[in-house]
Design an enzyme around this catalytic site. Sequence first.
Site, PDB file in Angstrom:
ATOM      1  N   GLU A 168       0.834  -1.196   0.000  1.00 57.34           N
ATOM      2  CA  GLU A 168       0.000   0.000   0.000  1.00 57.34           C
ATOM      3  C   GLU A 168       0.872   1.249   0.000  1.00 57.34           C
ATOM      4  O   GLU A 168       2.005   1.236   0.494  1.00 57.34           O
ATOM      5  CB  GLU A 168      -0.925  -0.013   1.218  1.00 57.34           C
ATOM      6  CG  GLU A 168      -1.943  -1.126   1.105  1.00 57.34           C
ATOM      7  CD  GLU A 168      -2.905  -1.197   2.277  1.00 57.34           C
ATOM      8  OE1 GLU A 168      -4.034  -1.615   2.064  1.00 57.34           O
ATOM      9  OE2 GLU A 168      -2.523  -0.836   3.403  1.00 57.34           O
ATOM     10  N   SER A 210      11.059   5.667  15.436  1.00 61.76           N
ATOM     11  CA  SER A 210       9.776   5.255  16.019  1.00 61.76           C
ATOM     12  C   SER A 210      10.051   4.776  17.438  1.00 61.76           C
ATOM     13  O   SER A 210      10.313   3.602  17.665  1.00 61.76           O
ATOM     14  CB  SER A 210       9.175   4.109  15.200  1.00 61.76           C
ATOM     15  OG  SER A 210       9.024   4.499  13.870  1.00 61.76           O
ATOM     16  N   CYS A 240      -1.119   5.975  10.156  1.00 65.18           N
ATOM     17  CA  CYS A 240      -0.022   5.286  10.821  1.00 65.18           C
ATOM     18  C   CYS A 240      -0.471   3.978  11.477  1.00 65.18           C
ATOM     19  O   CYS A 240      -1.415   3.955  12.249  1.00 65.18           O
ATOM     20  CB  CYS A 240       0.537   6.235  11.867  1.00 65.18           C
ATOM     21  SG  CYS A 240       2.152   5.770  12.353  1.00 65.18           S
TER      22      CYS A 240
END
Length: 340
Positions: free
Chosen positions: A82, A209, A331
């Site tokens: 995606e 992250s 996200c």
Amino acid sequence: MNIKDLEIILKESNEPTFRLKQIIKSIYQDGILDFNKINNIPKLLKEKLIDFKILSFGIDELKEGVDSVKALLSLEDGNFIESVLIKNSTGFTVCISTQVGCAMNCSFCATGQNGFKRNLTSEEITDQILFWKNYLSDKKIGNITNIVYMGMGEPFLNYENVKESIKKFIDPGFFNIGARSISVSTSFPSSVNIEKFTKEFPQVNLAISLHFADNKKRSLYMPINEKTDLLDIQKFIEKYLEINNRKIFLEYIMLDDINDNEYDANKLIEFVKVIRKNYLIHINLIKYNSTFKNFNSSKKEKIIKFEHYLLREGISVTVRKSMGEDINGACGQLAGKKII
Ligand code: SF4
């Protein structure tokens, strides 16, 4: 696009050497994905190129939301990835994928829950931008201003192909996008590759992250922390700021009652404060978007409280607006599955 294959066809057709440059400009800078629409190439060559595929994937589905569009792309081997286009204040940001699935297995992430299948080639990575460039040019609604490596996969576990793709993005002969408009986000699996990246692309933004500033919690929800933990990340940031002396971003997804309490804010403050040039650290608090897993986003008031707590301690922080929730393109929501 496979440039080598195109080069072979041009050579076999005795085309002049400038032809390749002409075609590259039309495709990479003007966003034209149909040889018939390229005005300055001969008709005979257009006929020879009739079966030449510019994109390395098919477009399986497109889902348009209020501020974003998600594409489900079918790769030649039958896998899906995606890619998301997001409206920003000056144009569009593209969130690209670097792997089919992800081996990091973060428990709050839709991609991680599907396991890892394979790395994307550099062509499959750059073609995502080609595709969106063409989408925007057809609709005449603006240009791509930013690229974020925050889609499916962990970019630093596919470093060589990620590196090739960045080179193409910043190359004035190809996409010609400023290095400072590109951001790579990592859960920090390999300090070796991250160090290489810092040296090779000092102007490209780096986002870690982090999501947890407590080792036990980070290991619980992000298994990679067992291998490279918070101390490793701190050491790396120290080094990064010594060499690079530019802002580094810490991403922090706000999970209800998991990492959004006063305890967690204090741990985050502690994490940041021990780093010498901590004024160069910027924290992005990100609203979590529910996936199929049992995690919820922190309440709005709690996110604001968390933000104020950090601000009071002089820490640079913003609450990032989460785009694309309505199309499962935000996200932690990219799963590489049929859009439902
Ligand atoms: S959050 Fe990022 S690193 Fe973690 S599983 Fe998802 S895609 Fe992989």
